[in-house]
Design an enzyme around this catalytic site. Structure first.
Site, short mmCIF file in Angstrom:
data_model
loop_
_atom_site.label_atom_id
_atom_site.label_comp_id
_atom_site.label_asym_id
_atom_site.label_seq_id
_atom_site.Cartn_x
_atom_site.Cartn_y
_atom_site.Cartn_z
N GLU A 1 -33.61 -46.87 -15.07
CA GLU A 1 -32.52 -45.91 -14.80
C GLU A 1 -31.49 -46.43 -13.81
O GLU A 1 -30.95 -45.65 -13.03
CB GLU A 1 -33.10 -44.59 -14.28
CG GLU A 1 -33.94 -43.83 -15.28
CD GLU A 1 -34.20 -42.40 -14.84
OE1 GLU A 1 -34.21 -42.14 -13.62
OE2 GLU A 1 -34.39 -41.55 -15.72
N GLU B 1 -38.29 -41.21 -21.81
CA GLU B 1 -38.89 -40.19 -20.95
C GLU B 1 -38.45 -38.81 -21.40
O GLU B 1 -37.33 -38.39 -21.13
CB GLU B 1 -38.48 -40.39 -19.48
CG GLU B 1 -39.13 -41.56 -18.82
CD GLU B 1 -38.75 -41.68 -17.34
OE1 GLU B 1 -38.45 -40.66 -16.69
OE2 GLU B 1 -38.75 -42.82 -16.84
C1 GAL Z 1 -36.96 -40.40 -13.90
C2 GAL Z 1 -37.66 -41.70 -13.52
C3 GAL Z 1 -39.17 -41.54 -13.55
C4 GAL Z 1 -39.58 -40.30 -12.83
C5 GAL Z 1 -38.87 -39.11 -13.44
C6 GAL Z 1 -39.17 -37.80 -12.78
O1 GAL Z 1 -35.68 -40.38 -13.38
O2 GAL Z 1 -37.29 -42.72 -14.41
O3 GAL Z 1 -39.76 -42.67 -12.98
O4 GAL Z 1 -39.26 -40.42 -11.50
O5 GAL Z 1 -37.50 -39.26 -13.31
O6 GAL Z 1 -40.50 -37.53 -12.86
#
Ligand code: GAL
Length: 846
Positions: free
Chosen positions: A182, A251
């Site tokens: 990110e 994600e």
């Molecule tokens: C995203 C990040 C993850 C985790 C998630 C929130 O921004 O890539 O590693 O932090 O948010 O749980």
């Protein structure tokens, strides 16, 4: 001898041939990842190996497979693998090779997100803190010392994976690797160097020659051939930065993480399923649940500030490894429905058309005649009935129906066919004679941690020091101590008036001791400002400030530099106003960590434990120890820390993490029945307001012996450890399910029209199954076919109710582990014509 050598060589040759034969060629194109020449629709889920134990891994992986996952995604945790520079750790919870091999054995693929910056609510975003002290280093930018370290660690991991033949190109399970994480969310803060850093990251990763593709998430400018992927609650609107790259979602947040002092976030499965279905509807072919199993932030691994020890995440598999139902089951059904569409999905782009306002159809049609359709109602309020291919379909608001043959619905995201199951914490007596916790308490011993400086390595420095630079995160604790001479005539000693000690800290917790007594404390995420009324005496006074970190920051531009600890100002004011003394610039004595940490109280026995009563309670800075027997059975174990304040705990020398049951969630924003319709955000659905954020703490079974286990805790604030209780996390015995006549039949029974002549044979079915294989359904607490109202635990019949409901369900279910009841008037008769009827059942297992 020669013979043996020859045999060995032949064997090696055979192995090489076998590997070459099973090696998979992974590439990608516009539609999908391509494995051995075939495009794949993949469903993935995150499990972070150090957030559970190797003993738990096989079961978690199996449950993932049973839930319909094809891929397990994990980050690689640098701080765990290289706690000191050049001293590597790949043991126990950090046995990455073992984890990857277990996934392979289960027949699943791996997406390895090396980072090595990972965010992940992990301490310092996964960076080892020693990295901060590398001369000239600047994190995550075009900086030579940083790039050198990043390359060294990334290479180390890739080499390890190659050595073990774990890349798909070598016959292993890893089909994809990630570099960075990110960075696109923050790169503007790093100026022009960000561009060159990202280019460098990409070419460095590629040079490692893994034989499988790389991705960068949230990186719109990811250079070819890196696949840029999407993270978020929804990614259906995402398009990759090249038409030659597939649309991938790394994600999909299945819930959200918990912070100390915060209520618990949850994400309704109808919305999660909707987001997934929308993604595949709009051309996606790879989606990953972050998290599928969240697990536990053992030891001091939680990120910050103030990330809780539980990393449950409201994931389909809960912190303890139990299925979260109906979340897990509903998603399993969704995955089956998506897989039924695979041939059509990989063949072509969807043809999207509107079926009315907020109503959308996507059709995947192949030249060979296979067809799959997704029908969506993205409206947040009104259900709709749409006509598609000449048939009429009911689409609840904020839902997607999946039609693997473009004719029949296999699944709708808002219509759940899996029962709700609750989990419960069952307290157990831990002494063979059934001793109560009071008896348990009589077996507590303690050691008082000195207030202020007690270690030989304490040092003097003028001014206030930032905490992370001082402790290098070797401990949560840093003492700031000062001796002051107060002359008899100073205003601070005016009769009836007190002095006020003003402290400003970057976090996260401060305890102020004046002349050996706790005078006040406070905590906060980033900025703490305290005004503590204190009593001083004429002559010598001591000010001992204990500053405590609760997880180092893990997110944001320059998160590594936000700092912690008492950086001032610190002043002494007279309560009446008037003069004030600056203490910040004085000569302070510093102590990194606690005496008990140096002595290793958490890990080893010390002769200093005091067992004579009374046990001191409700006093700060005490180490406590007791022994206990493991709760019987094989269910996961938890400790309820209610009664204690805040600290760190160890079981048989293993740190189970920070406990803080007195950290209470705010009162606002909670709702029991969060409307899944409409866009989700991290604070949309919250529960547990006004209650402790976390009272239960996971103790992995494998860390326990049947009896004689040691629990040690370091209590900072003051509490009564005798109130601690132990117990097991159990799947509750109650099952609830509501299935209407408009539900699709169970996805397992789905067959396309071409395969079944009389489609009418399949109707909705209410299926129940006791979660534990030795249990049977012992009673039906509620059953109504008609218009039942309420939710699990509070069902009531509506004005329309078939009088046969209860007896029919009882007959079908009682005495069996599972039962299936067709939801139709054919079974229940017709209680009210012209109304869509629902069957609601609450059953219990024993
Ligand atoms: C995203 C990040 C993850 C985790 C998630 C929130 O921004 O890539 O590693 O932090 O948010 O749980």
């Amino acid at each position: 001898m020669v013979k043996v050598r020859k045999m060995k060589m032949i064997l090696l040759l055979i192995i090489q041939i076998v590997v070459a034969a099973t090696a998979a060629n992974v590439t990608y194109d516009h539609r999908a990842l391509v494995i051995d020449g075939k495009r794949k629709v993949l469903i993935s889920g995150s499990i972070h190996y150090p957030r559970s134990t190797p003993e738990m891994w096989p079961d978690l992986i199996q449950k993932s497979k049973d839930g319909g996952l094809d891929v397990i995604e994990t980050y690689v945790f640098w701080s765990g693998h290289e706690p000191e520079k050049n001293k590597y750790n790949f043991e126990g919870r950090y046995d990455l090779v073992k984890f990857v091999k277990l996934v392979e054995e289960a027949g699943l693929y791996v997406h390895l997100r090396i980072g090595p910056y990972v965010c992940a609510e992990w301490n310092y975003g996964g960076f080892p803190v020693w990295l901060h002290f590398v001369p000239g280093i600047k994190f995550r930018t075009d900086n030579e010392p940083f790039k050198e370290e990043m390359q060294r660690f990334t290479t180390k991991i890739v080499d390890l994976m190659k050595q073990e033949k774990l890349y798909a190109s070598q016959g292993g399970p890893i089909i994809l690797s990630q570099i960075e994480n990110e960075y696109g969310n923050v790169d503007s803060a790093y100026g022009t160097a960000a561009k060159s850093y990202i280019k460098w990251s990409a070419s460095m990763a590629l040079s490692l020659d893994t034989g499988v593709p790389w991705n960068m998430c949230q990186q719109a400018d990811a250079p070819d051939p890196m696949i840029n992927t999407c993270n978020g609650f929804y990614c259906d609107q995402f398009t990759p930065n090249s038409n030659n790259k597939p649309k991938m979602w790394t994600e999909n947040w299945s819930g959200w993480f918990l912070g100390f002092g915060d209520p618990s976030p949850y994400r309704p499965v109808q919305d999660l399923a909707f987001a997934v279905a929308r993604f595949y509807q709009r051309g996606g072919t790879f989606q990953n649940y972050y998290m599928y199993h969240g697990g536990t932030n053992f030891d001091r691994t939680s990120g910050g500030p103030l990330i809780s020890t539980s990393y449950d995440y409201d994931a389909p598999i809960d912190e303890y490894g139990l299925l979260r139902q109906p979340k897990w089951g509903h998603l399993r059904d969704l995955h089956k429905a998506i897989k039924l569409c695979e041939d059509a999905l990989i063949a072509t782009d969807p043809t999207i058309s509107s079926l009315g306002s907020n109503l959308e159809a996507a059709v995947y049609k192949t030249s060979s005649g296979s067809c799959a359709a997704f029908l969506a109602n993205v409206g947040t309020k009104s259900d709709a009935t749409v006509t598609f291919n000449g048939k009429s379909f009911h689409l609840p608001a904020w839902s997607v129906s999946i039609l693997p043959d473009c004719k029949n619905v296999a699944f709708n995201t808002a219509k759940i066919n899996s029962a709700t199951e609750s989990t419960a914490f069952a307290r157990q007596s831990l002494k063979p004679d059934g001793g109560s916790s009071a008896e348990l308490g009589s077996e507590w011993s303690y050691i008082k941690e000195p207030i202020g400086i007690s270690k030989a390595d304490a040092f003097l420095k003028p001014g206030l020091l930032e905490q992370i630079n001082t402790t290098a995160d070797k401990s949560d604790y840093l003492w700031y101590s000062l001796r002051m001479d107060i002359k008899g005539d100073e205003t601070f000693l005016d009769e009836g008036s007190k002095a006020v000690l003003h402290i400003e800290s970057l976090g996260q917790v401060v305890y102020a001791f004046i002349n050996g007594k706790l005078a006040g404390s406070g905590h906060g995420k980033q900025k703490i400002s305290l005004d503590i009324p204190i009593n001083l005496v004429a002559g010598k006074n001591t000010v001992d400030l204990l500053s405590v970190t609760v997880g180092l920051a893990n997110y944001g531009a320059f998160f590594d530099l936000v700092g912690a600890g008492i950086t001032g100002p610190v002043t002494l004011k007279s309560a009446k106003g008037g003069s004030s003394i600056d203490l910040a610039s004085q000569q302070w004595t510093y102590q990194v960590g606690l005496k008990g940490e140096d002595t290793g109280l958490g890990a080893v026995d010390s002769s200093e434990w005091v067992s004579k009563s009374p046990l001191p309670t409700k006093q700060p800075l005490i180490w406590y120890k007791t022994t206990f027997d493991a709760p019987s059975g094989s269910e996961p174990v938890a400790i309820d820390f209610t009664g204690t304040g805040k600290g760190i705990a160890w079981v048989n020398g293993q740190s189970i993490g920070r406990y803080w049951p007195t950290s209470i969630a705010g009162n606002g924003g909670c709702t029991d029945s969060c409307d899944y319709r409409g866009s989700y955000r991290a604070n949309k659905c919250l529960k547990n307001c006004g209650k402790p954020s976390q009272t239960l703490y996971h103790v992995p079974r494998s860390w326990l012996k049947p009896s004689g286990n040691t629990l040690v805790l370091f209590e900072e604030m003051g509490g009564d450890p005798t109130q601690i209780s132990f117990g097991t996390k159990q799947t509750g015995s109650n099952l609830c399910l509501t299935v209407s006549q408009s539900h699709p039949p169970p996805v397992d029974t789905w067959t396309s029209d071409s395969k079944i002549s009389n489609r009418n044979r399949t109707r909705p079915v209410l299926s129940l199954q006791c979660p534990v294989s030795t249990q049977v359904i012992s009673s039906i607490k509620f059953a109504s076919f008609g218009t039942p109202k309420g939710t699990c635990g509070s069902f009531t019949s509506g004005s329309c109710n078939s009088s046969r409901s209860l007896s029919l369900v009882q007959k079908a279910c009682i005495g069996s582990r599972s039962c299936n009841i067709e939801v139709s008037t054919r079974v229940f008769g017709e209680p009210c014509r012209g109304v869509v009827k629902t069957l609601a059942v609450e059953a219990s297992c024993s």
